[in-house]
Enzyme design. Structure first.
Site, PDB file in Angstrom:
ATOM      1  N   SER A   1       0.804  -1.239  -0.034  1.00 26.46           N
ATOM      2  CA  SER A   1       0.189  -0.181   0.056  1.00 26.46           C
ATOM      3  C   SER A   1       0.978   1.392   0.189  1.00 26.46           C
ATOM      4  O   SER A   1       0.536   2.188  -0.784  1.00 26.46           O
ATOM      5  CB  SER A   1      -0.919  -0.097   1.261  1.00 26.46           C
ATOM      6  OG  SER A   1      -0.286  -0.439   2.293  1.00 26.46           O
TER       7      SER A   1
ATOM      8  N   ASP B   1      -4.468  -0.781   8.340  1.00 21.25           N
ATOM      9  CA  ASP B   1      -4.555  -2.467   7.893  1.00 21.25           C
ATOM     10  C   ASP B   1      -3.605  -3.221   8.832  1.00 21.25           C
ATOM     11  O   ASP B   1      -2.893  -3.770   8.539  1.00 21.25           O
ATOM     12  CB  ASP B   1      -3.802  -2.049   6.435  1.00 21.25           C
ATOM     13  CG  ASP B   1      -3.860  -3.570   5.816  1.00 21.25           C
ATOM     14  OD1 ASP B   1      -4.601  -4.367   6.220  1.00 21.25           O
ATOM     15  OD2 ASP B   1      -2.869  -3.489   4.862  1.00 21.25           O
TER      16      ASP B   1
HETATM   17  N1  SAM Z   1      -0.682  -2.249   4.291  1.00 27.70           N
HETATM   18  C1  SAM Z   1       0.416  -3.197   3.746  1.00 27.70           C
HETATM   19  C2  SAM Z   1      -0.021  -3.506   2.322  1.00 27.70           C
HETATM   20  O1  SAM Z   1      -1.237  -3.452   1.973  1.00 27.70           O
HETATM   21  O2  SAM Z   1       1.131  -3.703   1.619  1.00 27.70           O
HETATM   22  C3  SAM Z   1       0.205  -4.315   4.697  1.00 27.70           C
HETATM   23  C4  SAM Z   1       0.494  -4.192   5.962  1.00 27.70           C
HETATM   24  S1  SAM Z   1       0.250  -5.816   6.944  1.00 27.70           S
HETATM   25  C5  SAM Z   1      -1.320  -6.323   6.833  1.00 27.70           C
HETATM   26  C6  SAM Z   1       0.253  -5.297   8.645  1.00 27.70           C
HETATM   27  C7  SAM Z   1       1.339  -4.919   9.003  1.00 27.70           C
HETATM   28  O3  SAM Z   1       1.408  -3.809  10.413  1.00 27.70           O
HETATM   29  C8  SAM Z   1       2.517  -5.816   9.320  1.00 27.70           C
HETATM   30  O4  SAM Z   1       3.886  -5.559   8.632  1.00 27.70           O
HETATM   31  C9  SAM Z   1       3.048  -5.826  10.683  1.00 27.70           C
HETATM   32  O5  SAM Z   1       4.202  -5.854  11.110  1.00 27.70           O
HETATM   33  C10 SAM Z   1       2.612  -4.169  11.065  1.00 27.70           C
HETATM   34  N2  SAM Z   1       1.999  -3.928  12.596  1.00 27.70           N
HETATM   35  C11 SAM Z   1       1.504  -4.680  13.301  1.00 27.70           C
HETATM   36  N3  SAM Z   1       1.250  -4.037  14.518  1.00 27.70           N
HETATM   37  C12 SAM Z   1       1.586  -2.619  14.243  1.00 27.70           C
HETATM   38  C13 SAM Z   1       1.341  -1.636  14.795  1.00 27.70           C
HETATM   39  N4  SAM Z   1       0.726  -1.399  16.290  1.00 27.70           N
HETATM   40  N5  SAM Z   1       1.801  -0.343  14.482  1.00 27.70           N
HETATM   41  C14 SAM Z   1       2.317  -0.456  13.199  1.00 27.70           C
HETATM   42  N6  SAM Z   1       2.360  -1.443  12.089  1.00 27.70           N
HETATM   43  C15 SAM Z   1       2.137  -2.514  13.022  1.00 27.70           C
END
Ligand code: SAM
Length: 280
Positions: free
Chosen positions: A100, A164
């Site tokens: 994203s 996300d």
């Molecule tokens: N948005 C990305 C995309 O569409 O390409 C994918 C994101 S993936 C579903 C979720 C990400 O959130 C992971 O890389 C994880 O390490 C990160 N994550 C988990 N908890 C988080 C937090 N509290 N704050 C920021 N990032 C976090």
């Protein structure tokens, strides 16, 4: 505990739906010259190699972006998304997929800005490197939910937040609602898009009820299911809950989803949905 790695799932059917909705929101915001902020609370690594061990182990992208990649005729509304994917795959062979933040980076203009947060110790440096030469972007290793409080409203009073989380922690469901409330309190006119997986339908129903109870209006739900709901393990569908969607998004998704569903799920099972959870 951060065990989730998006590299196993990049380009799957859920990414395709999420990134098409993301693209349509950004393209609508670009209709005005005034700059806007793109806030990606859970940004991931930025770019994914589809030929590496993670992606080939699951093969999820083969039932996602690969199915669109092979199409000769696609709805015009999907072109900006596919062109952004195409920019990474100039040889014509599908090898890379933009997450994203990278997709947003390709679509945003010079006057727009990006705030990207990611917590994972491996994915954060990859994201930082990806944007190291992009002056529009601020990348930090911070909690994404907190950004909805600290980075809003943007100075231009125009903005879009993509939320996300991986939902590997049960509390992510309520953290999403809390984060949106914090953001909306400060920036009521912003667009917020929450991605969700359908693993246990009850969890999503609960999250929607909690969102409804906040009193926030203009909440649109968009969903694409590749299987019927089930009590077995595994994601059967995914969706986006969009608060303050651009006015065209509802009709755009209603026109795209039948084609998208047929292309992603040639077996014809599952369903699609575009519905107001709370209208204006
Ligand atoms: N948005 C990305 C995309 O569409 O390409 C994918 C994101 S993936 C579903 C979720 C990400 O959130 C992971 O890389 C994880 O390490 C990160 N994550 C988990 N908890 C988080 C937090 N509290 N704050 C920021 N990032 C976090």
């Amino acid at each position: 505990m951060l065990s989730y790695r998006h590299s196993f799932h990049a380009g799957n059917h859920a990414d395709v739906l999420k990134h098409i909705v993301q693209t349509l929101i950004i393209e609508s915001l670009k209709e005005k010259e005034k700059p806007f902020l793109y806030l990606d609370t859970h940004a991931g690594a930025g770019c994914y190699q589809l030929t590496n061990a993670h992606a080939t182990r699951t093969g999820e992208y083969l039932e996602g972006i690969a199915r669109l990649w092979q199409q000769e005729e696609v709805p015009e509304l999907i072109l900006p998304y596919l062109e952004a994917v195409g920019e990474l795959n100039a040889s014509g062979e599908l090898r890379y997929y933009p997450g994203s933040p990278l997709l947003a980076g390709k679509l945003l203009r010079e006057q727009d800005s990006l705030v990207l947060t990611e917590l994972h110790p491996t994915d954060f440096p990859l994201l930082r490197t990806e944007f190291s030469r992009d002056e529009r972007a601020r990348v930090s290793r911070e909690d994404g939910f907190g950004q909805l409080k600290s980075k809003l409203p943007p100075p231009s009073r125009r903005g879009f937040a993509l939320i996300d989380p991986p939902y590997e922690l049960k509390q992510d469901y309520s953290a999403v609602v809390k984060g949106v409330v914090e953001g909306h309190k400060r920036f009521a006119t912003g667009t917020y898009a929450i991605w969700y997986p359908v693993v246990h339908r009850q969890q999503i129903k609960r999250m929607l009820k909690e969102l409804e109870a906040t009193g926030i209006r203009k909440i649109l739900q968009i969903e694409l299911a590749v299987k019927p709901d089930s009590d077995q393990l595994g994601m059967t569908a995914s969706g986006m809950i969009v608060i303050n969607p651009p006015w065209k998004l509802e009709s755009q998704m209603k026109s795209i989803l039948p084609w998208l569903h047929k292309t992603l799920v040639p077996e014809g099972i599952g369903h699609t949905l575009v519905e107001w959870v709370v209208p204006e």
